[in-house]
Design an enzyme around this catalytic site. Structure first.
Site, PDB file in Angstrom:
ATOM      1  N   ARG A   6     -18.197  -3.551   9.622  1.00 30.46           N
ATOM      2  CA  ARG A   6     -16.821  -2.954  10.283  1.00 30.46           C
ATOM      3  C   ARG A   6     -16.727  -1.608  10.797  1.00 30.46           C
ATOM      4  O   ARG A   6     -17.669  -0.720  10.235  1.00 30.46           O
ATOM      5  CB  ARG A   6     -15.975  -3.087   8.893  1.00 30.46           C
ATOM      6  N   ARG A  65       0.786  -1.287   0.088  1.00 27.91           N
ATOM      7  CA  ARG A  65      -0.032   0.070  -0.169  1.00 27.91           C
ATOM      8  C   ARG A  65       0.682   1.184   0.191  1.00 27.91           C
ATOM      9  O   ARG A  65       0.191   2.447  -0.108  1.00 27.91           O
ATOM     10  CB  ARG A  65      -0.851   0.228   1.165  1.00 27.91           C
ATOM     11  N   ARG A  95     -21.686  -2.454   3.300  1.00 30.96           N
ATOM     12  CA  ARG A  95     -20.891  -3.862   3.529  1.00 30.96           C
ATOM     13  C   ARG A  95     -21.382  -4.562   4.959  1.00 30.96           C
ATOM     14  O   ARG A  95     -21.312  -4.036   6.026  1.00 30.96           O
ATOM     15  CB  ARG A  95     -19.589  -3.595   3.547  1.00 30.96           C
ATOM     16  N   ARG A  99     -10.137   7.137   4.701  1.00 35.17           N
ATOM     17  CA  ARG A  99      -9.417   5.789   4.000  1.00 35.17           C
ATOM     18  C   ARG A  99      -9.292   6.129   2.544  1.00 35.17           C
ATOM     19  O   ARG A  99      -8.177   5.891   1.898  1.00 35.17           O
ATOM     20  CB  ARG A  99     -10.191   4.523   4.291  1.00 35.17           C
TER      21      ARG A  99
HETATM   22  P1  AP5 Z   1     -14.656  -5.472  -0.561  1.00 32.92           P
HETATM   23  O1  AP5 Z   1     -14.664  -6.856  -1.537  1.00 32.92           O
HETATM   24  O2  AP5 Z   1     -14.907  -5.799   0.918  1.00 32.92           O
HETATM   25  O3  AP5 Z   1     -13.892  -4.476  -0.934  1.00 32.92           O
HETATM   26  P2  AP5 Z   1     -12.577  -4.314  -0.476  1.00 32.92           P
HETATM   27  O4  AP5 Z   1     -11.654  -3.682  -1.638  1.00 32.92           O
HETATM   28  O5  AP5 Z   1     -11.792  -5.534   0.196  1.00 32.92           O
HETATM   29  O6  AP5 Z   1     -12.344  -2.875   0.492  1.00 32.92           O
HETATM   30  P3  AP5 Z   1     -12.154  -2.962   2.068  1.00 32.92           P
HETATM   31  O7  AP5 Z   1     -12.746  -1.764   2.597  1.00 32.92           O
HETATM   32  O8  AP5 Z   1     -11.668  -4.191   2.671  1.00 32.92           O
HETATM   33  O9  AP5 Z   1     -10.324  -2.204   1.455  1.00 32.92           O
HETATM   34  P4  AP5 Z   1      -9.748  -1.234   2.586  1.00 32.92           P
HETATM   35  O10 AP5 Z   1      -8.407  -1.306   1.817  1.00 32.92           O
HETATM   36  O11 AP5 Z   1      -9.893  -0.023   3.026  1.00 32.92           O
HETATM   37  O12 AP5 Z   1      -9.583  -2.206   3.849  1.00 32.92           O
HETATM   38  P5  AP5 Z   1      -8.392  -3.154   4.478  1.00 32.92           P
HETATM   39  O13 AP5 Z   1      -9.177  -4.379   5.309  1.00 32.92           O
HETATM   40  O14 AP5 Z   1      -7.431  -3.676   3.584  1.00 32.92           O
HETATM   41  O15 AP5 Z   1     -16.234  -5.019  -0.956  1.00 32.92           O
HETATM   42  C1  AP5 Z   1     -16.796  -3.730  -0.519  1.00 32.92           C
HETATM   43  C2  AP5 Z   1     -18.331  -4.025  -0.666  1.00 32.92           C
HETATM   44  O16 AP5 Z   1     -18.603  -3.566  -1.954  1.00 32.92           O
HETATM   45  C3  AP5 Z   1     -18.860  -5.280  -0.252  1.00 32.92           C
HETATM   46  O17 AP5 Z   1     -20.378  -5.119   0.428  1.00 32.92           O
HETATM   47  C4  AP5 Z   1     -19.131  -5.933  -1.417  1.00 32.92           C
HETATM   48  O18 AP5 Z   1     -20.241  -6.795  -1.436  1.00 32.92           O
HETATM   49  C5  AP5 Z   1     -19.246  -5.096  -2.508  1.00 32.92           C
HETATM   50  N1  AP5 Z   1     -18.877  -5.552  -3.805  1.00 32.92           N
HETATM   51  C6  AP5 Z   1     -17.550  -5.837  -3.940  1.00 32.92           C
HETATM   52  N2  AP5 Z   1     -17.520  -5.979  -5.365  1.00 32.92           N
HETATM   53  C7  AP5 Z   1     -18.890  -5.366  -5.862  1.00 32.92           C
HETATM   54  C8  AP5 Z   1     -19.207  -5.248  -7.394  1.00 32.92           C
HETATM   55  N3  AP5 Z   1     -18.294  -5.828  -8.479  1.00 32.92           N
HETATM   56  N4  AP5 Z   1     -20.310  -4.697  -7.507  1.00 32.92           N
HETATM   57  C9  AP5 Z   1     -21.039  -4.207  -6.621  1.00 32.92           C
HETATM   58  N5  AP5 Z   1     -20.587  -4.205  -4.993  1.00 32.92           N
HETATM   59  C10 AP5 Z   1     -19.651  -4.889  -4.900  1.00 32.92           C
HETATM   60  O19 AP5 Z   1      -7.403  -2.230   5.517  1.00 32.92           O
HETATM   61  C11 AP5 Z   1      -8.198  -1.866   6.656  1.00 32.92           C
HETATM   62  C12 AP5 Z   1      -7.118  -0.892   7.289  1.00 32.92           C
HETATM   63  O20 AP5 Z   1      -6.101  -1.956   7.841  1.00 32.92           O
HETATM   64  C13 AP5 Z   1      -6.568   0.346   6.602  1.00 32.92           C
HETATM   65  O21 AP5 Z   1      -7.262   1.323   6.686  1.00 32.92           O
HETATM   66  C14 AP5 Z   1      -5.299   0.336   7.373  1.00 32.92           C
HETATM   67  O22 AP5 Z   1      -5.352   1.102   8.668  1.00 32.92           O
HETATM   68  C15 AP5 Z   1      -4.784  -1.032   7.451  1.00 32.92           C
HETATM   69  N6  AP5 Z   1      -4.115  -1.703   6.728  1.00 32.92           N
HETATM   70  C16 AP5 Z   1      -4.399  -2.890   5.970  1.00 32.92           C
HETATM   71  N7  AP5 Z   1      -3.496  -3.150   5.199  1.00 32.92           N
HETATM   72  C17 AP5 Z   1      -2.392  -2.244   5.235  1.00 32.92           C
HETATM   73  C18 AP5 Z   1      -1.196  -1.804   4.804  1.00 32.92           C
HETATM   74  N8  AP5 Z   1      -0.567  -2.880   3.603  1.00 32.92           N
HETATM   75  N9  AP5 Z   1      -0.435  -1.054   4.991  1.00 32.92           N
HETATM   76  C19 AP5 Z   1      -0.633  -0.238   6.163  1.00 32.92           C
HETATM   77  N10 AP5 Z   1      -2.128  -0.228   6.497  1.00 32.92           N
HETATM   78  C20 AP5 Z   1      -2.686  -1.430   6.321  1.00 32.92           C
HETATM   79 MG    MG Z   2     -10.966  -5.813   2.002  1.00 33.64          MG
END
Ligand code: AP5
Ligand code: MG
Length: 216
Positions: free
Chosen positions: A158, A86, A125, A169
């Site tokens: 969440r 990221r 979600r 975010r």
């Molecule tokens: P979903 O598939 O859940 O989307 P996503 O891209 O996984 O979104 P996230 O919110 O999980 O991403 P994020 O990057 O903010 O969170 P993460 O957990 O990585 O789909 C979302 C919704 O849309 C669902 O309801 C689904 O049903 C719907 N949907 C999906 N596809 C669809 C379609 N084609 N059409 C219609 N609807 C659809 O990170 C969380 C936190 O962790 C970050 O903010 C940060 O603080 C930390 N973190 C995580 N990784 C790192 C890293 N590498 N470095 C630093 N901090 C980090």
């Molecule tokens: Mg995700």
């Protein structure tokens, strides 16, 4: 393989399917942090306030956690990264780690989506407590309200899926993660995916790219 895209692009939804189809571990750094927070580990205590405000966790913490995870034997044949790398530092370090582990090939799927769609996807979600299955109250509701179709467990909202934190975010993505698009494009590793199509169509276009990449 890396799934790159903003919050709500569908990284988790697609990573679960692709990991299942190709029998690879699904490595979501967000899920790993949420698990640490649930278990109240020292890593979880560091990550919790940052995640609650929509900020990224510092690179050294993320990288240590990822390096430990991909040293596990189930990663020997590869893995699907969701939400990692990221930052440019994470991407550069991943290259070093992959070289050390003799992982020669990486495909980066850039999930392209109109930012206007993301707020609705994220506020709608719901996630299953037991298996992390992903639903949406507007577009992909479970058969029984609040209950996972797959394993019958409770669906939760969440904590970072509130409008204020989602905006933070999205801003963090633009500032710290979007530069990776050009970084991977310059290396010829990036394939763009239309992530605005419905989830099955997105899966089909990802599989097309991966099947082609697998061919000799
Ligand atoms: P979903 O598939 O859940 O989307 P996503 O891209 O996984 O979104 P996230 O919110 O999980 O991403 P994020 O990057 O903010 O969170 P993460 O957990 O990585 O789909 C979302 C919704 O849309 C669902 O309801 C689904 O049903 C719907 N949907 C999906 N596809 C669809 C379609 N084609 N059409 C219609 N609807 C659809 O990170 C969380 C936190 O962790 C970050 O903010 C940060 O603080 C930390 N973190 C995580 N990784 C790192 C890293 N590498 N470095 C630093 N901090 C980090
Ligand atoms: Mg995700």
């Amino acid at each position: 393989m890396i799934l790159l895209g903003p919050p709500g692009a569908g990284k988790g939804t697609q990573a679960q399917r692709i990991a299942h189809r190709y029998r690879l571990p699904h490595l979501s750094t967000g899920d790993m942090f949420r698990d640490h927070i649930r278990r109240d580990t020292s890593l979880g205590r560091k990550a919790k306030p940052l995640m609650a405000h929509g900020e990224l966790v510092p690179d050294d913490i993320v990288l240590g956690m990822v390096e430990d995870r991909i040293a596990q034997p189930d990663c020997d044949n590869g893995f699907v990264f969701d939400g990692f790398p990221r930052t440019l530092t994470q991407a550069e370090d991943l290259e070093r780690i992959c070289r050390q582990h003799h992982y020669g090939f990486t495909i980066v799927l850039h999930m392209v989506v109109d930012p206007g769609l993301l707020m609705r996807r994220l506020t709608g979600r719901r996630i299953c407590k037991a298996g992390g299955h992903i639903y949406n109250v507007y577009d992909r509701p479970p058969k029984r309200e609040g209950i996972c179709d797959e394993d019958g467990s409770e669906l939760i909202h969440r904590q970072d899926d509130t409008e204020g934190v989602i905006s933070e975010r999205l801003a963090a993505y633009e500032r710290q993660t979007r530069p990776l698009v050009d970084y991977y494009k310059a290396q010829g590793m990036l394939s763009a995916i239309d992530a605005m199509a419905d989830a099955d169509a997105v899966t089909a276009s990802i599989e097309k790219i991966l099947d082609k990449a697998e061919a000799p």
